[in-house]
Write a protein that holds these residues in place. Structure first.
Motif, mmCIF file in Angstrom:
data_model
loop_
_atom_site.group_PDB
_atom_site.id
_atom_site.type_symbol
_atom_site.label_atom_id
_atom_site.label_comp_id
_atom_site.label_asym_id
_atom_site.label_seq_id
_atom_site.Cartn_x
_atom_site.Cartn_y
_atom_site.Cartn_z
ATOM 1 N N THR A 35 0.708 -1.188 -0.062
ATOM 2 C CA THR A 35 0.127 0.024 -0.046
ATOM 3 C C THR A 35 0.750 1.313 0.072
ATOM 4 N N ALA A 36 1.856 1.164 0.870
ATOM 5 C CA ALA A 36 2.749 2.539 0.980
ATOM 6 C C ALA A 36 3.472 2.669 -0.332
ATOM 7 N N LEU A 37 3.943 1.514 -1.075
ATOM 8 C CA LEU A 37 4.503 1.849 -2.322
ATOM 9 C C LEU A 37 3.517 2.161 -3.563
ATOM 10 N N LEU A 38 2.479 1.604 -3.390
ATOM 11 C CA LEU A 38 1.331 2.120 -4.336
ATOM 12 C C LEU A 38 0.956 3.646 -4.168
ATOM 13 N N ALA A 39 0.839 4.065 -3.011
ATOM 14 C CA ALA A 39 0.443 5.299 -2.711
ATOM 15 C C ALA A 39 1.505 6.202 -3.046
ATOM 16 N N LEU A 40 2.863 5.737 -2.875
ATOM 17 C CA LEU A 40 3.787 6.815 -3.235
ATOM 18 C C LEU A 40 4.168 7.044 -4.830
ATOM 19 N N LEU A 41 4.112 5.595 -5.480
ATOM 20 C CA LEU A 41 4.426 5.585 -6.958
ATOM 21 C C LEU A 41 3.286 5.735 -7.876
ATOM 22 N N THR A 42 2.105 5.482 -7.477
ATOM 23 C CA THR A 42 0.984 5.257 -8.632
ATOM 24 C C THR A 42 -0.204 5.852 -7.794
ATOM 25 N N GLU A 43 -1.401 5.827 -8.456
ATOM 26 C CA GLU A 43 -2.668 6.097 -8.056
ATOM 27 C C GLU A 43 -3.613 4.824 -7.671
ATOM 28 N N PHE A 44 -2.806 3.930 -7.310
ATOM 29 C CA PHE A 44 -3.624 2.817 -7.177
ATOM 30 C C PHE A 44 -3.672 2.184 -5.554
ATOM 31 N N GLY A 45 -3.592 3.358 -4.802
ATOM 32 C CA GLY A 45 -3.665 3.215 -3.149
ATOM 33 C C GLY A 45 -4.581 2.446 -2.627
ATOM 34 N N LEU A 46 -5.881 2.559 -3.255
ATOM 35 C CA LEU A 46 -6.974 1.852 -2.930
ATOM 36 C C LEU A 46 -7.017 0.276 -3.031
ATOM 37 N N VAL A 47 -6.073 -0.399 -3.951
ATOM 38 C CA VAL A 47 -5.792 -1.648 -4.123
ATOM 39 C C VAL A 47 -5.150 -2.129 -3.048
ATOM 40 N N GLY A 48 -4.127 -1.067 -2.494
ATOM 41 C CA GLY A 48 -3.395 -1.413 -1.111
ATOM 42 C C GLY A 48 -4.325 -1.614 0.045
ATOM 43 N N ILE A 49 -5.296 -0.914 0.147
ATOM 44 C CA ILE A 49 -6.094 -0.628 1.159
ATOM 45 C C ILE A 49 -7.116 -1.986 1.281
ATOM 46 N N ALA A 50 -7.434 -2.599 -0.175
ATOM 47 C CA ALA A 50 -8.134 -3.681 -0.141
ATOM 48 C C ALA A 50 -7.398 -4.792 0.210
ATOM 49 N N LEU A 51 -6.119 -4.774 -0.006
ATOM 50 C CA LEU A 51 -5.180 -6.069 0.342
ATOM 51 C C LEU A 51 -4.887 -6.032 1.901
ATOM 52 N N ILE A 52 -5.100 -4.728 2.424
ATOM 53 C CA ILE A 52 -4.842 -4.685 4.002
ATOM 54 C C ILE A 52 -6.491 -5.292 4.526
ATOM 55 N N ALA A 53 -7.520 -5.028 4.001
ATOM 56 C CA ALA A 53 -8.813 -5.263 4.524
ATOM 57 C C ALA A 53 -8.797 -7.076 4.120
ATOM 58 N N LEU A 54 -8.465 -7.368 3.212
ATOM 59 C CA LEU A 54 -8.521 -9.009 3.171
ATOM 60 C C LEU A 54 -7.417 -9.626 4.091
ATOM 61 N N ALA A 55 -6.381 -9.156 4.317
ATOM 62 C CA ALA A 55 -5.422 -9.622 5.041
ATOM 63 C C ALA A 55 -5.933 -9.590 6.666
ATOM 64 N N LEU A 56 -6.530 -8.517 7.040
ATOM 65 C CA LEU A 56 -7.262 -8.409 8.296
ATOM 66 C C LEU A 56 -8.594 -9.450 8.409
ATOM 67 N N GLY A 57 -9.026 -9.864 7.214
ATOM 68 C CA GLY A 57 -10.169 -10.658 7.084
ATOM 69 C C GLY A 57 -9.410 -12.196 7.464
ATOM 70 N N LEU A 58 -8.179 -12.183 7.042
ATOM 71 C CA LEU A 58 -7.671 -13.569 7.087
ATOM 72 C C LEU A 58 -7.395 -13.629 8.501
#
Length: 576
Positions: free
Chosen positions: A442-465
């Motif tokens: 998420t940090a890399l996506l937010a710093l380098l791209t506009e796909f930070g929401l994708v990282g947020i989705a990954l964090i949500a899935l990891a929390l779901g796990l």
């Protein structure tokens, strides 16, 4: 120079020159010229020290969009020791973006002699400085790329031929040689923040074939910026656009990043559900298996009987998949009721002193489970006596081994295929690794791209796990059947009449129920039943075979004594 591109102009017969001068501006210019004649001594002196009488720029635009500029500065008076020019190489545009230009091949000469200019970068600017050595003519050349930009009608060369000069300029002249015909041309001069149309901007005719620009006088740091438009395909754009970092851009809700994020959440959620159903869902239970039940023994009389030797500590672990403090404490109570341990409440040293108990190891009549044996051996040897206040130092090193044996019993009885703690720990570790990886991504996506929401989705899935990991241990059909039976037993403990025990055996029968009620619920009503079984006013310090009190102790004191015992022992067993 403005950040946005200029609109196209309708072409004349071959090319059209657009001179942005209004009638009002012409009148003002004439009045200014007349005033200059009248107040000549107050106007800018042409030969003042540090003032350039002429700044001449000759530019040539290559077919690939690179712009080569040759400029000559002539000082009529005494030349300054150094002359510098500051170029703005990054310009903000709408949408949190910047145009980025590259300056290269910078050269300089003084009186025809080549010199090495010094260059320094600061923020978005580059300053080129030339030591004049007292010479009155200073030449400088450079190449800029990124100045040809895309506009609605094609492309346009947009570049200040004069900018950031460290001297005043009496007269600016400039020409631009082009590789193709132009659609329009514009020129603005003056303050960088509020330029006005140049005095002269012409070209494309027989008399003036090249775009030609004139203006002046100009103050230090003022600009002369040209804007020349081309038809589509005539001159390729070589603009470089840099996206600036903002929170809004990093976590853009544009269709692509938002769609990917939502897709990940949907697919990942389905994957977690499938994972839980496969590895964390109990097997289908058959007929509920009883762990205990109330059996009629006469008219209006029942007895509590344990079915299958299922112990209270095992029940608690089967229900919530964890060995909790209450599970171990309930095991101690059960061992006492079964005759392996005697709990003796000691008189208080004072009214405000803490209550203490003695635990006396006895030779019980029945066999012990491995965890029960270890628990008793840890607390006190056979025939030994230990005070509860001494438990913390005796059992803390062994409580982990006791928990391990209880988990092993879960597998040994066939209630789980794998130990619930190891299954949960494995998935929890995977969840923690997933969270750490998702945060980094998420940090890399937010710093380098506009796909930070994708990282947020990954964090949500990891929390779901992590959440699903707590539910991952799955019970076997045997375990699921016993769990269903425990539901029925809990219902009985909460609702079965407490006054139906055989006369004379009330204390023994209710005592057998008590450890199970501590784990499953309903303990208070069964403690009240023990109190109700006391039919005299005499002290009852030894009426129970498994719990003794001080000399003046009564059964009516048992509820408070036992609650105090459970709270104290649970805290000491698992204290850190």
């Amino acid at each position: 120079m403005a950040d946005t591109t200029s609109p196209s102009r309708a072409a004349t017969a071959h090319r059209r020159v657009r001179v942005r001068r209004t009638g009002a501006f012409t009148i003002l210019a004439m009045l200014a010229a007349a005033a200059a004649l009248l107040i000549g001594p107050l106007s800018l002196p042409a030969a003042a020290e540090g003032t350039a009488s002429v700044f001449d720029a000759k530019a040539e635009l290559a077919a690939d969009g690179a712009l080569r500029v040759q400029q000559t500065i002539t000082f009529a008076g005494t030349a300054p020791a150094n002359v510098s020019q500051t170029f703005e190489l990054r310009q903000n545009i709408v949408g949190q973006r910047q145009y980025v230009m590259q300056l290269s091949d910078v050269t300089a000469s003084i009186g025809g002699q080549t010199v090495a200019p010094t260059q320094s970068d600061h923020d978005r600017f580059r300053t080129v400085t030339v030591a004049t050595g007292g010479a009155n003519v200073v030449s400088m050349s450079y190449t800029v790329t990124g100045a040809v930009r895309t506009i609605d009608s094609g492309t346009a060369l947009q570049w200040p031929l004069l900018q950031g000069l460290s001297a005043q300029v009496n007269e600016f002249t400039g020409t631009v040689r082009l590789p193709a015909a132009f659609n329009y041309l514009e020129c603005n001069a003056g303050s960088p923040n509020s330029p006005v149309p140049c005095r002269v901007a012409t070209g494309g005719t027989g008399e003036v074939p090249l775009p030609t620009f004139r203006d002046g006088p100009l103050g230090e740091g003022q600009i002369v910026a040209v804007d020349i438009g081309f038809a589509p395909g005539a001159v390729p754009a070589n603009e470089q656009i840099k996206e600036l970092w903002t929170v809004g851009r990093a976590f853009s809700a544009k269709p692509l990043p938002l769609g990917i994020a939502l897709g990940l959440l949907v697919l990942g959620g389905l994957g977690l559900l499938a994972m839980h159903r496969q590895a964390g869902r109990d097997a289908t239970a058959g007929e509920p298996a009883r762990a205990g039940q109330f059996v009629p023994v006469g008219a209006g009389q029942t007895e509590f009987r344990v079915v299958g030797e299922v112990r209270p500590g095992e029940i608690g672990t089967l229900v919530d998949e964890r060995v909790d403090p209450i599970d171990v404490t309930a095991s101690l109570l059960d061992l006492a009721v079964r005759g392996h341990l005697l709990i003796t409440e000691l008189p208080r040293a004072s009214a405000y002193a803490r209550t203490d108990w003695e635990l006396t190891r006895l030779a019980g009549p029945d066999a012990l489970q491995s965890y029960e044996q270890l628990l008793l051996d840890t607390i006190a040897p056979v025939g030994g006596i230990v005070r509860v206040s001494e438990l913390a130092g005796r059992v803390q090193d062994s409580i982990g081994a006791i928990q391990d044996k209880l988990y092993d019993e879960m597998v040994g009885h066939g209630w789980y295929e794998r130990r619930p703690d190891s299954t949960r720990s494995r998935w929890t570790r995977l969840g923690l690794i997933g969270i750490a990886a998702a945060v980094v991504i998420t940090a890399l996506l937010a710093l380098l791209t506009e796909f930070g929401l994708v990282g947020i989705a990954l964090i949500a899935l990891a929390l779901g796990l992590m959440f699903v990991a707590q539910e991952m241990p799955s019970r076997t059909p045997k375990g699921a059947a016993l769990l269903a039976g425990l539901g029925a037993l809990r219902s009985d403990l909460m609702s079965h009449p407490t006054d139906q025990m055989p006369p004379g055996a009330e204390l023994r029968e209710i005592s057998e129920v008590l450890p199970y009620a501590v784990v499953l619920g309903g303990a208070d009503r069964w403690l009240d039943a023990l109190v109700a079984a006391d039919d005299d006013a005499d002290a009852d310090s030894t009426d129970l075979t498994w719990y003794h009190g001080p000399a003046d102790w009564h059964l009516r004191d048992l509820p408070d004594s036992l609650r105090n015992f459970i709270t104290t022992v649970s805290g000491l067993l698992f204290a850190r």
